[in-house]
Design a protein around this motif. Structure first.
Motif, PDB file in Angstrom:
ATOM      1  N   UNK A 105       0.369  -1.323   0.086  1.00 18.23           N
ATOM      2  CA  UNK A 105      -0.104  -0.099  -0.226  1.00 18.23           C
ATOM      3  C   UNK A 105       0.824   1.474  -0.317  1.00 18.23           C
ATOM      4  N   UNK A 106      -0.008   2.376  -0.637  1.00 18.24           N
ATOM      5  CA  UNK A 106       1.570   3.583  -0.862  1.00 18.24           C
ATOM      6  C   UNK A 106       1.897   4.064   0.126  1.00 18.24           C
ATOM      7  N   UNK A 107       0.975   4.196   1.782  1.00 19.28           N
ATOM      8  CA  UNK A 107       1.212   4.455   2.976  1.00 19.28           C
ATOM      9  C   UNK A 107       1.950   3.667   3.611  1.00 19.28           C
ATOM     10  N   UNK A 108       2.633   2.087   3.213  1.00 20.02           N
ATOM     11  CA  UNK A 108       3.445   1.737   4.168  1.00 20.02           C
ATOM     12  C   UNK A 108       4.982   1.840   2.992  1.00 20.02           C
ATOM     13  N   UNK A 109       4.981   2.568   1.865  1.00 23.98           N
ATOM     14  CA  UNK A 109       5.955   2.373   1.173  1.00 23.98           C
ATOM     15  C   UNK A 109       6.693   3.170   1.900  1.00 23.98           C
ATOM     16  N   UNK A 110       8.621   2.952   1.652  1.00 22.42           N
ATOM     17  CA  UNK A 110       9.288   4.003   2.075  1.00 22.42           C
ATOM     18  C   UNK A 110      10.424   3.705   1.628  1.00 22.42           C
ATOM     19  N   UNK A 111      11.308   5.005   1.248  1.00 23.65           N
ATOM     20  CA  UNK A 111      13.048   4.103   0.881  1.00 23.65           C
ATOM     21  C   UNK A 111      13.797   3.446   1.849  1.00 23.65           C
ATOM     22  N   UNK A 112      13.787   2.160   1.373  1.00 24.96           N
ATOM     23  CA  UNK A 112      14.510   0.925   2.037  1.00 24.96           C
ATOM     24  C   UNK A 112      14.891  -0.206   1.180  1.00 24.96           C
ATOM     25  N   UNK A 113      16.048   0.152   0.745  1.00 18.20           N
ATOM     26  CA  UNK A 113      16.621  -0.393   0.161  1.00 18.20           C
ATOM     27  C   UNK A 113      17.198  -2.587   0.587  1.00 18.20           C
ATOM     28  N   UNK A 114      16.897  -2.451   1.963  1.00 14.62           N
ATOM     29  CA  UNK A 114      17.346  -3.857   1.755  1.00 14.62           C
ATOM     30  C   UNK A 114      15.854  -5.376   2.606  1.00 14.62           C
ATOM     31  N   UNK A 115      15.303  -5.323   1.951  1.00 19.57           N
ATOM     32  CA  UNK A 115      13.980  -6.052   2.093  1.00 19.57           C
ATOM     33  C   UNK A 115      13.904  -7.249   1.548  1.00 19.57           C
TER      34      UNK A 115
END
Length: 332
Positions: A115-125
């Protein structure tokens, strides 16, 4: 189509490794994976910025769980990165055609099922890709979701090849040999000692209990800083703790579960059982600390920087009790 079964976990990397090894016949819980990889720590890196604010970590660096589990359990694993997107997608499709399930490092922001509200720039998922649909979309087992997800090829490729801090470089990983009969006792004992010593005795001030106290010192000094910056700094602590990578309290709860499971393996060992209970209490303290910060940074609210710093010092003291208790464990 393979017989992979999705499972919901507390943290992505430990969840992926637990599900992946279970698929290959080795039943290890997520807390056991977390503990055996000696993943828990605390690091405060004021010189390393994310969005202009210092990095705070409650577990070891991304990929450390994968690499340490591979080393400690003598699992043979292949980790592959790619020079371009085309090679990365081609290789993923080849592995899926072979019937493999494949772990991948991605950016949360570009996964279209978030969901858009859960997105953030974290590159190690981390997640598992286990099949491909006729329209080209990929079937995803993402540990932070209760059910399997579907992701478009374009979104998954973008998430795998995003630039920036901790860029995934298209990382794919999968086991090529998983041993079945493993004596866990010596591995558990070794990693309990390793975690306790690192937290108690690391000589540098940016890791372990010294780092918690170092952060408390910087919180206390915020009273002399610009108020807007001070609020951003405190808000970043909550974000790092509760939103990115499970968080401070969450990792402490996972480790408490590991200690409890280890206690059972060692015939209800009372030292490990006591350490587990103490760690649960510390997890509660971290959660209360995050709540106190969230309340303090509300508009028109005076911030008690000394009070917040004192709470953090109290957490450091109580974590010290856990690790001291863990060092009492004699491995029997």
């Amino acid at each position: 189509m393979n017989n992979f079964e999705h499972s919901h976990s507390a943290h992505c990397e430990s969840g992926v490794m637990s599900a992946m090894l279970r698929h290959h016949g080795l039943e290890l819980s997520e807390p056991m994976i977390f503990g055996l990889s000696s993943a828990m720590t605390f690091a405060y890196l004021p010189f390393l910025k994310l969005g202009g604010l210092p990095l705070i970590a409650y577990r070891n660096m991304p990929k450390s769980i994968i690499k340490n589990i591979r080393k400690n359990l003598k699992i043979k694993m292949k980790l592959e990165t790619f020079s371009n997107k085309e090679k990365g997608q081609k290789r993923l499709d080849e592995l899926l055609k072979e019937g493999k399930i494949v772990g991948a490092q991605t950016s949360v922001y570009w996964l279209d099922y978030f969901p858009e509200e859960m997105r953030f720039h974290f590159n190690a998922h981390n997640l598992i890709i286990y099949d491909k649909e006729e329209d080209g979309a990929y079937k995803i087992s993402d540990p932070v979701f209760e059910t399997p997800q579907v992701c478009s090829a374009a979104s998954l490729t973008k998430a795998r090849f995003v630039k920036g801090v901790m860029a995934p470089k298209g990382l794919l990983y999968y086991p090529t040999h998983v041993p079945r009969d493993i004596d866990l006792k010596p591995i558990i004992a070794k990693n309990i000692k390793k975690t306790a010593k690192r937290m108690l005795k690391t000589p540098i001030p940016i890791e372990g209990l010294r780092a918690i106290r170092y952060l408390a010192k910087h919180i206390r000094a915020l009273g002399k800083k610009d108020k807007r910056y001070a609020k951003l700094f405190l808000g970043n602590i909550v974000r790092m703790q509760e939103e990115i990578g499970t968080g401070g309290a969450g990792f402490r709860y996972i480790y408490a579960a590991f200690l409890k499971e280890a206690s059972d393996i060692f015939d209800k060992n009372t030292t490990l059982d006591e350490a587990s209970k103490l760690m649960l209490e510390v997890g509660d303290e971290w959660r209360d600390f995050a709540l106190a910060i969230a309340k303090s940074i509300k508009p028109k609210k005076e911030i008690d920087f000394n009070g917040l710093a004192d709470r953090l010092l109290s957490i450091a003291e109580n974590e010290a009790k856990v690790y001291t208790k863990m060092l009492e464990f004699n491995g029997k």
